[in-house]
Scaffold this motif. Structure first.
Motif, PDB file in Angstrom:
ATOM      1  N   LEU A   1       0.804  -1.223   0.000  1.00 24.56           N
ATOM      2  CA  LEU A   1       0.000   0.000   0.000  1.00 24.56           C
ATOM      3  C   LEU A   1       0.838   1.274   0.000  1.00 24.56           C
ATOM      4  O   LEU A   1       0.285   2.374  -0.012  1.00 24.56           O
ATOM      5  N   VAL A   2       2.165   1.167   0.034  1.00 22.65           N
ATOM      6  CA  VAL A   2       3.014   2.358   0.020  1.00 22.65           C
ATOM      7  C   VAL A   2       2.839   3.084  -1.316  1.00 22.65           C
ATOM      8  O   VAL A   2       2.994   2.475  -2.384  1.00 22.65           O
ATOM      9  N   PRO A   3       2.512   4.368  -1.310  1.00 19.49           N
ATOM     10  CA  PRO A   3       2.305   5.099  -2.576  1.00 19.49           C
ATOM     11  C   PRO A   3       3.579   5.154  -3.410  1.00 19.49           C
ATOM     12  O   PRO A   3       4.693   5.170  -2.871  1.00 19.49           O
ATOM     13  N   ARG A   4       3.409   5.203  -4.720  1.00 17.96           N
ATOM     14  CA  ARG A   4       4.534   5.309  -5.644  1.00 17.96           C
ATOM     15  C   ARG A   4       4.331   6.504  -6.567  1.00 17.96           C
ATOM     16  O   ARG A   4       3.200   6.854  -6.925  1.00 17.96           O
ATOM     17  N   CYS A   5       5.449   7.124  -6.927  1.00 17.65           N
ATOM     18  CA  CYS A   5       5.404   8.303  -7.789  1.00 17.65           C
ATOM     19  C   CYS A   5       4.893   7.924  -9.173  1.00 17.65           C
ATOM     20  O   CYS A   5       5.349   6.942  -9.771  1.00 17.65           O
ATOM     21  N   GLU A   6       3.964   8.708  -9.691  1.00 16.28           N
ATOM     22  CA  GLU A   6       3.394   8.437 -11.003  1.00 16.28           C
ATOM     23  C   GLU A   6       4.370   8.755 -12.130  1.00 16.28           C
ATOM     24  O   GLU A   6       4.167   8.326 -13.269  1.00 16.28           O
ATOM     25  N   SER A   7       5.455   9.488 -11.813  1.00 10.36           N
ATOM     26  CA  SER A   7       6.416   9.879 -12.840  1.00 10.36           C
ATOM     27  C   SER A   7       7.621   8.928 -12.894  1.00 10.36           C
ATOM     28  O   SER A   7       7.953   8.390 -13.935  1.00 10.36           O
ATOM     29  N   CYS A   8       8.290   8.701 -11.730  1.00  9.19           N
ATOM     30  CA  CYS A   8       9.517   7.886 -11.718  1.00  9.19           C
ATOM     31  C   CYS A   8       9.346   6.548 -11.003  1.00  9.19           C
ATOM     32  O   CYS A   8      10.284   5.763 -10.934  1.00  9.19           O
ATOM     33  N   TRP A   9       8.160   6.298 -10.446  1.00 12.90           N
ATOM     34  CA  TRP A   9       7.823   5.060  -9.742  1.00 12.90           C
ATOM     35  C   TRP A   9       8.618   4.865  -8.451  1.00 12.90           C
ATOM     36  O   TRP A   9       8.699   3.753  -7.933  1.00 12.90           O
ATOM     37  N   ALA A  10       9.221   5.924  -7.936  1.00 19.25           N
ATOM     38  CA  ALA A  10       9.867   5.828  -6.620  1.00 19.25           C
ATOM     39  C   ALA A  10       8.805   5.654  -5.542  1.00 19.25           C
ATOM     40  O   ALA A  10       7.649   6.059  -5.706  1.00 19.25           O
ATOM     41  N   TYR A  11       9.205   5.074  -4.426  1.00 17.20           N
ATOM     42  CA  TYR A  11       8.280   4.872  -3.311  1.00 17.20           C
ATOM     43  C   TYR A  11       8.212   6.127  -2.444  1.00 17.20           C
ATOM     44  O   TYR A  11       9.217   6.835  -2.262  1.00 17.20           O
ATOM     45  N   PHE A  12       7.031   6.377  -1.895  1.00 12.99           N
ATOM     46  CA  PHE A  12       6.899   7.456  -0.929  1.00 12.99           C
ATOM     47  C   PHE A  12       7.831   7.167   0.252  1.00 12.99           C
ATOM     48  O   PHE A  12       7.981   6.025   0.690  1.00 12.99           O
ATOM     49  N   ASN A  13       8.453   8.226   0.799  1.00 12.61           N
ATOM     50  CA  ASN A  13       9.373   8.040   1.918  1.00 12.61           C
ATOM     51  C   ASN A  13       9.388   9.299   2.780  1.00 12.61           C
ATOM     52  O   ASN A  13       8.740  10.303   2.455  1.00 12.61           O
ATOM     53  N   SER A  14      10.103   9.245   3.868  1.00 16.49           N
ATOM     54  CA  SER A  14      10.087  10.330   4.849  1.00 16.49           C
ATOM     55  C   SER A  14      10.727  11.615   4.348  1.00 16.49           C
ATOM     56  O   SER A  14      10.601  12.660   4.995  1.00 16.49           O
ATOM     57  N   TYR A  15      11.425  11.592   3.201  1.00 14.41           N
ATOM     58  CA  TYR A  15      12.042  12.798   2.648  1.00 14.41           C
ATOM     59  C   TYR A  15      11.116  13.524   1.668  1.00 14.41           C
ATOM     60  O   TYR A  15      11.460  14.602   1.180  1.00 14.41           O
ATOM     61  N   CYS A  16       9.974  12.941   1.366  1.00 16.16           N
ATOM     62  CA  CYS A  16       9.032  13.585   0.452  1.00 16.16           C
ATOM     63  C   CYS A  16       8.231  14.670   1.183  1.00 16.16           C
ATOM     64  O   CYS A  16       7.919  14.538   2.371  1.00 16.16           O
ATOM     65  N   ASP A  17       7.912  15.742   0.469  1.00 15.19           N
ATOM     66  CA  ASP A  17       7.067  16.810   1.032  1.00 15.19           C
ATOM     67  C   ASP A  17       5.616  16.339   1.044  1.00 15.19           C
ATOM     68  O   ASP A  17       5.066  15.951   0.009  1.00 15.19           O
ATOM     69  N   LEU A  18       5.020  16.372   2.223  1.00 10.92           N
ATOM     70  CA  LEU A  18       3.660  15.855   2.398  1.00 10.92           C
ATOM     71  C   LEU A  18       2.662  17.002   2.485  1.00 10.92           C
ATOM     72  O   LEU A  18       2.866  17.964   3.226  1.00 10.92           O
ATOM     73  N   GLU A  19       1.588  16.906   1.719  1.00  8.59           N
ATOM     74  CA  GLU A  19       0.498  17.862   1.778  1.00  8.59           C
ATOM     75  C   GLU A  19      -0.772  17.116   2.179  1.00  8.59           C
ATOM     76  O   GLU A  19      -0.768  15.894   2.325  1.00  8.59           O
ATOM     77  N   ARG A  20      -1.863  17.867   2.309  1.00  6.74           N
ATOM     78  CA  ARG A  20      -3.086  17.226   2.798  1.00  6.74           C
ATOM     79  C   ARG A  20      -3.606  16.184   1.816  1.00  6.74           C
ATOM     80  O   ARG A  20      -4.028  15.111   2.212  1.00  6.74           O
ATOM     81  N   TRP A  21      -3.601  16.504   0.532  1.00  9.07           N
ATOM     82  CA  TRP A  21      -4.171  15.592  -0.457  1.00  9.07           C
ATOM     83  C   TRP A  21      -3.129  15.015  -1.415  1.00  9.07           C
ATOM     84  O   TRP A  21      -3.501  14.429  -2.433  1.00  9.07           O
ATOM     85  N   GLY A  22      -1.865  15.198  -1.099  1.00 12.97           N
ATOM     86  CA  GLY A  22      -0.854  14.668  -2.007  1.00 12.97           C
ATOM     87  C   GLY A  22       0.550  14.802  -1.455  1.00 12.97           C
ATOM     88  O   GLY A  22       0.754  15.183  -0.291  1.00 12.97           O
ATOM     89  N   TRP A  23       1.550  14.506  -2.287  1.00  6.70           N
ATOM     90  CA  TRP A  23       2.959  14.542  -1.868  1.00  6.70           C
ATOM     91  C   TRP A  23       3.842  14.814  -3.079  1.00  6.70           C
ATOM     92  O   TRP A  23       3.470  14.536  -4.220  1.00  6.70           O
ATOM     93  N   THR A  24       5.000  15.416  -2.794  1.00  6.20           N
ATOM     94  CA  THR A  24       5.974  15.723  -3.830  1.00  6.20           C
ATOM     95  C   THR A  24       7.137  14.744  -3.748  1.00  6.20           C
ATOM     96  O   THR A  24       7.747  14.594  -2.682  1.00  6.20           O
ATOM     97  N   CYS A  25       7.443  14.090  -4.838  1.00  7.46           N
ATOM     98  CA  CYS A  25       8.515  13.083  -4.865  1.00  7.46           C
ATOM     99  C   CYS A  25       9.857  13.759  -4.642  1.00  7.46           C
ATOM    100  O   CYS A  25      10.191  14.753  -5.307  1.00  7.46           O
ATOM    101  N   CYS A  26      10.646  13.247  -3.728  1.00  6.16           N
ATOM    102  CA  CYS A  26      11.957  13.832  -3.419  1.00  6.16           C
ATOM    103  C   CYS A  26      13.009  13.465  -4.461  1.00  6.16           C
ATOM    104  O   CYS A  26      14.110  14.019  -4.446  1.00  6.16           O
ATOM    105  N   LEU A  27      12.686  12.553  -5.380  1.00  2.00           N
ATOM    106  CA  LEU A  27      13.644  12.170  -6.407  1.00  2.00           C
ATOM    107  C   LEU A  27      13.464  12.957  -7.692  1.00  2.00           C
ATOM    108  O   LEU A  27      14.426  13.508  -8.235  1.00  2.00           O
ATOM    109  N   CYS A  28      12.222  13.025  -8.174  1.00  7.47           N
ATOM    110  CA  CYS A  28      12.006  13.703  -9.456  1.00  7.47           C
ATOM    111  C   CYS A  28      11.248  15.016  -9.340  1.00  7.47           C
ATOM    112  O   CYS A  28      11.142  15.776 -10.303  1.00  7.47           O
ATOM    113  N   GLY A  29      10.674  15.317  -8.151  1.00  4.80           N
ATOM    114  CA  GLY A  29       9.953  16.564  -7.943  1.00  4.80           C
ATOM    115  C   GLY A  29       8.517  16.562  -8.417  1.00  4.80           C
ATOM    116  O   GLY A  29       7.856  17.606  -8.370  1.00  4.80           O
ATOM    117  N   ALA A  30       7.993  15.411  -8.864  1.00  2.38           N
ATOM    118  CA  ALA A  30       6.618  15.363  -9.368  1.00  2.38           C
ATOM    119  C   ALA A  30       5.616  15.415  -8.220  1.00  2.38           C
ATOM    120  O   ALA A  30       5.856  14.888  -7.132  1.00  2.38           O
TER     121      ALA A  30
END
Length: 614
Positions: free
Chosen positions: A49-78
């Motif tokens: 169930l761990v979310p994955r980036c729709e652009s680079c397929w990286a896994y969500f992790n503690s370095y990603c910026d978290l918002e209420r309805w989404g998150w920014t990938c720390c690898l590709c910025g998507a």
């Protein structure tokens, strides 16, 4: 999982990387119990169930910026959105370790509809009978030790090879062996009778739980092949047949094909432990041992210092077949003769196994090594994937794995233990390097695996002649041994010396401990006070240090005590490499490893100062 970078700070731009002339990359020990700081992972369920980036397929992790309805990938910025289930789950941070920790180990649900039979591990011992009695006695001891380490539910098979292949039926009241002769002709492909026809695989593989005594009884029947047998097989006179007739290549080809028929049905992993007393010299895959030295003598090259190339591609090609059949091969060579491991090693490297070399049977640690090898958990069916942020990218990769034929930077590993280490180097994605912005460089490593755990986990080690899977600290000791001095058995004097006689004299310490990875040498100088006990007492600091070194690595090192002036000091002195002629000039080098390290450090400081000034 432990991840160690080759440099403490990444270069900022390509020019810096070129100027420092250092390798830029990371070492990864994916099945390590702790990270590089000694911290265990955070654990949890629902890894699927761990979310994955729709652009680079990286896994969500503690370095990603978290918002209420989404998150920014720390690898590709998507920017990625959450579905309703993920949004609700992330409202309970305590139940989501990927929100709070950078090192997490998450379970992935599996389909329970199967009968579970494919999870049974299979072990096959392939024993060389073109050997001596001493060799077989060592192998018997090693396999008896291995039986004690195998987990309940394991299946075990015993095969022998020489000029014929022997398959043992271990499930009956007495051991029965069925033989298939190996064609001596190199042009002849395959056996006259397939192994499956000689003995069905499920008759060959015996449950260890119920057949341990019968397996032990079968081991006692092993005997070297006689010169009469080899002569009859080759059509030669008995008196003209030398020790040989080792049809290893044909035996391994047939065994891999034999096991592959049940891959994914009877088992998910088969581990073959092949025991060799010399080079293959019969049938397909035979190696020409006469070439050792001859090809270098005419060129004026010292054969003992030459890096031998692969002689034939046979074993590299065979390894690819083993990979497809889910077969992991570990090779144990007990010989002091040239065996062309440069060709044989690919069976181990490509299939996820290891190569073990012992110079003789007298002081071999093979029984301890194989017991400890099987006594610790290992992962199988592994997939390793490394991703980086957009300013840099993975370059080459190194290790006992095979690359995915479809996806870049994805490696498949048949078998992986807690010591197996892999390496990656990095390249810049563009000439700007990291200078465009101040976002940190990010590396994400995903490791998917199944696990087999022994009943009792024991710390231990395995002796590896290949360094390609060692972690950095072990590899460093293998290349440049660690020399520690002690003022008494209970007091350490200095933690590291250069490897030279001058260092011994300057330290004025009476006792030295040399750690050369496969050898531990305790050396008492000739001027040591006679009142100092030799060898050191079992309850002293020196002995405690030795025991810790033996336990905290992937080999069983040989321990030797030497009293200078009384014992032969050749072994210890052979490691004083800074006083040896290492470049063939006839003179010792002017500077050693420590001086080289200081030079590198000084040059790095100069580069940093120049950058600061500019």
């Amino acid at each position: 999982m432990a991840v160690r970078a080759t440099v403490s700070r990444f270069p900022a731009v390509p020019d810096d990387l070129e100027a420092c002339a250092l390798q830029w990359g990371v070492f990864v020990t994916p099945f390590a119990a702790t990270d590089e700081r000694g911290q265990p992972p955070a654990t949890g369920a629902f890894g699927d169930l761990v979310p994955r980036c729709e652009s680079c397929w990286a896994y969500f992790n503690s370095y990603c910026d978290l918002e209420r309805w989404g998150w920014t990938c720390c690898l590709c910025g998507a920017l990625n959105g959450f579905d309703d289930d993920t949004a609700r789950r992330f409202q309970r941070p305590d139940a989501c370790p990927e929100l709070n920790f950078s090192f997490v180990d998450l379970e992935i649900p599996v389909d329970d509809a199967g009968d579970g039979v494919q999870a049974r591990p299979v072990y096959v011992a392939a024993v060389d009978l073109a050997c001596s009695e001493e060799f077989l006695e060592l192998i018997k001891s090693a396999l008896l030790a291995a039986l004690e380490a195998l987990i309940p539910g394991s299946l075990f098979g015993l095969m022998t090879f020489s000029h014929k292949i022997g398959l043992y039926d271990l499930q009956g009241p007495i051991p029965v062996v069925k033989n298939v002769f190996v064609p001596p002709d190199l042009e002849e492909d395959g056996l006259p009778v397939p192994l499956e026809d000689a003995m069905p695989l499920l008759s060959f593989l015996a449950p260890v739980d119920t057949c341990k005594d019968r397996i032990a009884a079968a081991l006692e029947t092993l005997r070297p092949t006689s010169s009469w047998e080899r002569g009859a097989a080759s059509g030669q006179e008995e008196d003209t047949v030398l020790l040989g007739g080792r049809g290893f290549g044909t035996a391994m080809t047939a065994l891999i094909d034999y096991l592959s028929s049940e891959y994914g049905s009877t088992f998910a992993l088969a581990r073959v432990f092949a025991f060799l007393s010399g080079a293959p010299d019969y049938g397909v895959g035979q190696l020409d041992t006469r070439r050792y030295g001859e090809q270098y003598a005419s060129k004026g090259v010292d054969a003992d210092l030459a890096l031998l190339p692969e002689q034939i591609p046979f074993y590299r090609d065979l390894a690819a077949v083993a990979v497809q059949g889910g077969v992991c091969i570990g090779l144990f060579a007990v010989t002091d003769e040239y065996t062309d491991l440069a060709s044989l090693k690919f069976l181990c490297i490509e299939s996820g196994g290891s190569l073990f070399l012992y110079a003789n049977t007298d002081d071999s640690t093979l029984p301890q090594d194989i017991y400890r090898l099987l006594s610790r958990p290992y992962a199988f069916g592994c997939v390793l994937r490394l991703r980086t942020s957009s300013d840099f990218e993975p370059g080459n990769s190194y290790g006992h794995f095979f690359p995915d034929p479809q996806y870049e930077n994805v490696q498949h590993i048949i078998c992986c233990d807690s010591f197996a280490t892999y390496a990656y180097d990095f390249d810049f994605a563009h000439n700007d390097g990291f200078s465009r912005h101040t976002d940190p460089a990010v590396i994400q490593i995903a490791f998917q695996y199944s696990v087999v755990e022994p009943v009792e986990e024991t710390s231990g080690n395995e002796k590896q002649s290949s360094a390609s899977s060692l972690d950095p600290s072990s590899l460093a000791k293998a290349i440049y041994p660690l020399l520690i001095s002690f003022s008494s058995p209970d007091k350490q004097a200095f933690p590291r010396h250069t490897l030279s006689h001058a260092a011994l004299i300057m330290s004025e310490s009476p006792i030295f401990l040399l750690d050369a990875f496969t050898n531990l040498v305790v050396y008492y100088s000739s001027t040591a006070d006679p009142s100092i006990p030799f060898p050191p007492p079992h309850d002293c600091l020196l002995r405690t240090t030795v025991n810790r070194l033996k336990q905290d690595r992937c080999i069983t090192p040989k321990l030797t005590f030497i009293h200078g002036g009384k014992d032969d000091s050749t072994l210890f002195e052979s490691y004083l490499i800074e006083e040896q002629d290492v470049d063939g000039s006839g003179f010792t080098t002017g500077s050693g490893f420590v001086a080289f390290r200081e030079t590198v450090r000084n040059v790095a400081v100069e580069i940093i100062h120049e950058e600061s000034g500019s």
